[in-house]
Scaffold this motif. Structure first.
Motif, PDB file in Angstrom:
ATOM      1  N   PHE A  39       0.759  -1.078   0.232  1.00  0.00           N
ATOM      2  CA  PHE A  39      -0.081  -0.055  -0.023  1.00  0.00           C
ATOM      3  C   PHE A  39       0.996   1.267   0.097  1.00  0.00           C
ATOM      4  N   PHE A  40       1.817   1.448   0.845  1.00  0.00           N
ATOM      5  CA  PHE A  40       2.715   2.575   1.029  1.00  0.00           C
ATOM      6  C   PHE A  40       3.542   2.673  -0.337  1.00  0.00           C
ATOM      7  N   SER A  41       3.995   1.601  -0.733  1.00  0.00           N
ATOM      8  CA  SER A  41       5.100   1.772  -2.054  1.00  0.00           C
ATOM      9  C   SER A  41       4.226   2.221  -3.221  1.00  0.00           C
ATOM     10  N   LYS A  42       2.997   1.294  -3.540  1.00  0.00           N
ATOM     11  CA  LYS A  42       2.303   1.450  -4.748  1.00  0.00           C
ATOM     12  C   LYS A  42       1.574   2.885  -4.789  1.00  0.00           C
ATOM     13  N   ASP A  43       0.922   3.347  -3.485  1.00  0.00           N
ATOM     14  CA  ASP A  43       0.250   4.645  -3.558  1.00  0.00           C
ATOM     15  C   ASP A  43       1.085   5.723  -3.845  1.00  0.00           C
ATOM     16  N   ALA A  44       2.262   5.691  -3.358  1.00  0.00           N
ATOM     17  CA  ALA A  44       3.489   6.628  -3.318  1.00  0.00           C
ATOM     18  C   ALA A  44       3.587   6.704  -5.005  1.00  0.00           C
ATOM     19  N   ILE A  45       3.874   5.706  -5.659  1.00  0.00           N
ATOM     20  CA  ILE A  45       3.968   5.821  -6.820  1.00  0.00           C
ATOM     21  C   ILE A  45       2.798   6.340  -7.886  1.00  0.00           C
ATOM     22  N   ILE A  46       1.820   6.052  -7.378  1.00  0.00           N
ATOM     23  CA  ILE A  46       0.433   6.608  -8.211  1.00  0.00           C
ATOM     24  C   ILE A  46       0.232   8.038  -7.883  1.00  0.00           C
ATOM     25  N   GLU A  47       0.736   8.638  -6.675  1.00  0.00           N
ATOM     26  CA  GLU A  47       0.465   9.945  -6.384  1.00  0.00           C
ATOM     27  C   GLU A  47       1.653  10.460  -6.922  1.00  0.00           C
ATOM     28  N   ALA A  48       2.862  10.122  -7.035  1.00  0.00           N
ATOM     29  CA  ALA A  48       3.980  10.659  -7.727  1.00  0.00           C
ATOM     30  C   ALA A  48       3.928  10.938  -9.138  1.00  0.00           C
ATOM     31  N   VAL A  49       3.243   9.803  -9.751  1.00  0.00           N
ATOM     32  CA  VAL A  49       3.033  10.220 -11.406  1.00  0.00           C
ATOM     33  C   VAL A  49       2.028  10.927 -11.372  1.00  0.00           C
ATOM     34  N   HIS A  50       1.035  11.255 -10.676  1.00  0.00           N
ATOM     35  CA  HIS A  50      -0.282  12.270 -10.606  1.00  0.00           C
ATOM     36  C   HIS A  50       0.515  13.605 -10.571  1.00  0.00           C
ATOM     37  N   ALA A  51       1.495  13.922  -9.814  1.00  0.00           N
ATOM     38  CA  ALA A  51       2.162  15.113  -9.756  1.00  0.00           C
ATOM     39  C   ALA A  51       3.149  15.407 -10.792  1.00  0.00           C
ATOM     40  N   SER A  52       3.316  14.456 -11.652  1.00  0.00           N
ATOM     41  CA  SER A  52       4.510  14.713 -12.450  1.00  0.00           C
ATOM     42  C   SER A  52       4.124  15.382 -13.685  1.00  0.00           C
ATOM     43  N   THR A  53       4.847  16.178 -14.259  1.00  0.00           N
ATOM     44  CA  THR A  53       4.765  16.965 -15.661  1.00  0.00           C
ATOM     45  C   THR A  53       5.344  16.387 -16.699  1.00  0.00           C
ATOM     46  N   ILE A  54       6.087  15.253 -16.522  1.00  0.00           N
ATOM     47  CA  ILE A  54       6.710  14.535 -17.779  1.00  0.00           C
ATOM     48  C   ILE A  54       5.729  14.344 -18.868  1.00  0.00           C
ATOM     49  N   PRO A  55       6.022  14.579 -20.027  1.00  0.00           N
ATOM     50  CA  PRO A  55       5.113  13.995 -21.033  1.00  0.00           C
ATOM     51  C   PRO A  55       4.728  12.637 -21.227  1.00  0.00           C
ATOM     52  N   GLY A  56       3.391  12.464 -21.118  1.00  0.00           N
ATOM     53  CA  GLY A  56       3.086  10.832 -20.703  1.00  0.00           C
ATOM     54  C   GLY A  56       2.520  10.680 -19.590  1.00  0.00           C
TER      55      GLY A  56
ATOM     56  N   MET B 155      19.654  11.056  -7.229  1.00  0.00           N
ATOM     57  CA  MET B 155      19.777  12.507  -7.802  1.00  0.00           C
ATOM     58  C   MET B 155      18.547  12.911  -8.438  1.00  0.00           C
ATOM     59  N   VAL B 156      17.715  13.909  -8.156  1.00  0.00           N
ATOM     60  CA  VAL B 156      16.417  14.305  -8.620  1.00  0.00           C
ATOM     61  C   VAL B 156      16.824  15.818  -8.992  1.00  0.00           C
ATOM     62  N   SER B 157      16.302  16.244 -10.034  1.00  0.00           N
ATOM     63  CA  SER B 157      16.361  17.805 -10.344  1.00  0.00           C
ATOM     64  C   SER B 157      15.115  18.097  -9.679  1.00  0.00           C
ATOM     65  N   SER B 158      15.362  19.533  -9.010  1.00  0.00           N
ATOM     66  CA  SER B 158      14.506  20.300  -8.130  1.00  0.00           C
ATOM     67  C   SER B 158      13.102  20.480  -9.013  1.00  0.00           C
ATOM     68  N   GLU B 159      13.098  20.541 -10.308  1.00  0.00           N
ATOM     69  CA  GLU B 159      11.720  20.959 -11.057  1.00  0.00           C
ATOM     70  C   GLU B 159      11.001  19.473 -11.290  1.00  0.00           C
ATOM     71  N   ARG B 160      11.771  18.447 -10.874  1.00  0.00           N
ATOM     72  CA  ARG B 160      10.936  17.305 -11.127  1.00  0.00           C
ATOM     73  C   ARG B 160      11.029  16.505  -9.785  1.00  0.00           C
ATOM     74  N   ASP B 161      11.119  17.010  -8.642  1.00  0.00           N
ATOM     75  CA  ASP B 161      11.230  16.247  -7.255  1.00  0.00           C
ATOM     76  C   ASP B 161       9.689  16.213  -6.875  1.00  0.00           C
ATOM     77  N   VAL B 162       8.950  15.049  -7.431  1.00  0.00           N
ATOM     78  CA  VAL B 162       7.392  14.724  -7.299  1.00  0.00           C
ATOM     79  C   VAL B 162       7.244  14.152  -6.117  1.00  0.00           C
ATOM     80  N   LEU B 163       8.243  13.662  -5.252  1.00  0.00           N
ATOM     81  CA  LEU B 163       8.046  13.278  -3.968  1.00  0.00           C
ATOM     82  C   LEU B 163       8.011  14.168  -2.882  1.00  0.00           C
ATOM     83  N   ALA B 164       8.704  15.271  -3.286  1.00  0.00           N
ATOM     84  CA  ALA B 164       8.559  16.307  -2.322  1.00  0.00           C
ATOM     85  C   ALA B 164       7.211  16.887  -2.438  1.00  0.00           C
TER      86      ALA B 164
END
Length: 651
Positions: A404-421, A502-511
């Motif tokens: 639950f913790f790992s999968k939901d984190a992925i779903i939320e992170a993708v929802h916050a992402s602005t990467i094409p796709g 390493m994660v670029s600040s503009e793509r730090d979706v977990l933050a």
């Protein structure tokens, strides 16, 4: 520190060599106790290293152990990079491997290849440790190829079965495609940076951000994009991403313990780990990240759908692995590397648990694997039932379980992402939650609930598996339940991995995800009203309705939608395309190159042709060597006359 790390790596290798070469002398018990001891030593020391890194008693280790060679200033060496990322992988690999070793005592008890099997799985552990502990691309490639080799040996372990030989050859060939891209990626890294050492490559990465290369004239590619895409091709092969996924379901031809080891902690996780380790490179290329994201999302959804029509208990779990690897890949594409590695770790525990539980069922059912011939096993195999239930709940992401913790984190992170796709990926992983719950509990209900569909002989001998089989199930069930509570906050939102990722600040979706709350209790409360939980519960309900409450409905629905059923049963026709189109085309190309390139051009024109020309020329020149003095004097006079004539003309 170096001695400890060498012990971690070499203990399984030494045990493997002794069990493999001297199995007749050490016997069956000697083989399993020796390999279990070797992996146990690695696990204890890996845990010690991880604890030391977490509390600050140990500093990250990055050094060369042995220089293999130096060519044109490029150092080719064996070396270790052990930080929190690699130490976490070491603990996961050795713990799951230890459980599989213990389990194997019961599962392979009557197999004539007993010592050989223990030798192989211990060698598998060594290969994976070499991969995750590497500090350079050369050693990474060694571990990469070593896990591929051992998986080939283990998938085809029962080599008298034609299906096993077909499966291991298929795995070998598909991975060669991925490895070709991976090797080109390593070559590109060396070309642009002049080194194979991780630290030096990452330090040089910003300098190549503006470099371009023209693969096709007039179409420049960014060098980081080319490097990352080539490396990801390797990850697609090892971690079974579409379209290089076709080998993984067939790997079920190997014994169940190795299915658990391949799917949970070793080979298929190698690609996920590699991309995470290469995060300083991937962060330079949004294009590569977008490709990773889309490929992962496609795998997560469409491979999960195939689990709905599988009737082999191991293949259902295998397609689950494909889908979950897609989730991990999605996290990598969204720059949520920590979430991807977190899901890799939690998935290792509950997926190993589900595979070993499936093996326990297979033992109890006298090696019957068709879930349509099972049912009602709950009262015969209570330990297997309860541990399989815990693993299933973790797999579907039931609130409070590790998945639950790992999968939901992925779903939320993708929802916050602005990467094409990202929008496509978010839809895929959301729908995938429903699909995962449906195929998981379809299998669970058909195996453990409902009417008993086995024959009388099997029913008469049904009983719980032995302690060496059930003990690993219990030990794997514990982290499947609790590890999410313990690790979620520091891994996802803390500085658990330090500088390893390493994660670029503009793509730090977990933050962005963590800005709403980082406490596990908050995640739990939030998750109870979030779409993933509702979709998971809907999947469980549909499975109950179709396979327990109204079992006649499932065949009727399948008959109504036969064309969809046909597509899924035929696995989107990937195998047909590969075997009937691509494979013949490649064979025809190879035969053409051999016939016209090798036989006619190289052998015929160059090798044999040059030999024939030399023979003819020698025959001509040999006639000038008559042995008569007046012939030679005449030739000298002609030569002298020619030289004099040439000088007079020049004058």
């Amino acid at each position: 520190m170096q001695q400890v790390l060498l012990t971690i790596v070499l203990a399984p290798l030494v045990a493997s060599v002794v069990a493999g070469l001297f199995g007749a002398y050490v016997g069956r018990k000697g083989a399993h106790w020796l390999t279990i001891l070797g992996v146990a030593v690695s696990f204890v020391l890996s845990t010690w290293v991880l604890r030391g890194l977490l509390v600050g008693d140990l500093a990250p280790f990055n050094d060369t152990v042995y220089t293999w060679g130096i060519s044109d200033g490029v150092h080719m060496a064996v070396g270790f990079l052990v930080d929190r990322l690699s130490a976490t992988m070491m603990v996961v690999v050795t713990f799951v491997s230890l459980m599989v070793h213990i389990y194997t005592i019961g599962y392979m008890h009557d197999d004539p290849g007993y010592q050989r099997f223990f030798s192989y799985i211990s060698l598998f552990t060594f290969s994976m440790l070499m991969l995750v502990m590497a500090n350079n691309f050369l050693q990474l490639f060694f571990g990469w190829e070593a896990v591929g080799l051992v998986s080939y040996l283990l998938i085809g372990f029962w080599f008298t079965r034609p299906t096993a030989i077909h499966a291991n050859l298929k795995a070998f060939l598909v991975n060669r495609v991925g490895d070709f891209g991976f090797l080109l990626g390593i070559a590109a890294v060396l070309f642009y940076t002049g080194t194979l050492d991780y630290a030096e490559v990452f330090a040089a990465a910003p300098a190549i951000a503006g470099e371009t290369i023209e693969i096709f004239s007039g179409r420049p590619w960014a060098a980081p994009t080319l490097i990352c895409l080539l490396l990801f091709v390797g990850a697609m092969g090892k971690s079974a991403q579409v379209p290089l996924h076709v080998w993984l379901p067939d790997s079920m031809e190997g014994p169940t313990p190795i299915s658990a080891l391949i799917h949970a902690a070793t080979m298929v996780t190698a690609g996920i780990f590699m991309v995470a380790r290469m995060s300083p490179l991937f962060e330079l290329s949004p294009t590569a990240l977008s490709v990773v994201l889309v490929i992962g999302a496609t795998t997560a959804l469409f491979m999960g759908l195939l689990g709905l029509v599988q009737n082999d208990i191991k293949r259902v779990v295998a397609y689950s692995t494909l889908s979950q690897l897609g989730y991990m890949t999605v996290a990598l594409g969204a720059s949520a590397y920590a979430a991807g590695i977190f899901h890799l770790g939690t998935h290792a525990f509950f997926k190993a648990l589900l595979f070993l539980a499936a093996g326990s069922v297979i033992i109890g059912m006298h090696h019957e694997q068709d879930i349509r011939r099972m049912g009602g096993l709950r009262r015969y195999m209570p330990i297997t039932y309860w541990t399989a239930l815990l693993g299933s709940l973790a797999l579907i992401g039931f609130p409070g379980f590790s998945g639950f913790f790992s999968k939901d984190a992925i779903i939320e992170a993708v929802h916050a992402s602005t990467i094409p796709g990202a929008g496509y990926a978010h839809a895929c992983v959301l729908i995938g939650v429903f699909v995962t719950a449906l195929y998981t509990f379809r299998m669970f209900f058909l195996v453990f609930h409902g009417s008993e569909r086995m024959d009388e002989h099997v029913r008469a001998h049904l009983k719980e598996s032995s302690l060496v089989v059930t003990a690993p199930l219990v030990l794997l069930a514990i982290p499947s339940v609790v590890i999410g509570w313990m690790a979620m906050e520091p891994v996802l939102f803390g500085q658990y991995f330090g500088q390893a990722l390493m994660v670029s600040s503009e793509r730090d979706v977990l933050a962005a995800v963590g800005s709403h709350g980082t406490d596990p209790a908050y995640f739990l409360v939030h998750g109870l009203t979030a779409p993933p939980f509702l979709l998971a519960m809907a999947g469980v309900f549909v499975a109950w309705w179709l396979y327990l409450y109204r079992p006649a409905m499932a065949p009727a629905i399948a008959e109504r939608f036969r064309w969809i059923q046909g597509i899924l049963v035929n696995k989107y026709y990937f195998d047909e395309v590969n075997e009937k189109a691509l494979a013949p085309a490649v064979r025809a190309l190879g035969q053409g190159l051999w016939r016209f390139g090798d036989q006619r051009l190289i052998d015929g024109a160059i090798v044999n042709g040059s030999a024939r020309f030399i023979g003819w020329l020698s025959g001509v020149i040999r006639r000038l060597q008559s042995g008569y003095l007046y012939h030679y004097a005449f030739a000298m006079i002609l030569g002298l006359a020619g030289m004099l004539g040439w000088l007079l003309m020049k004058g």
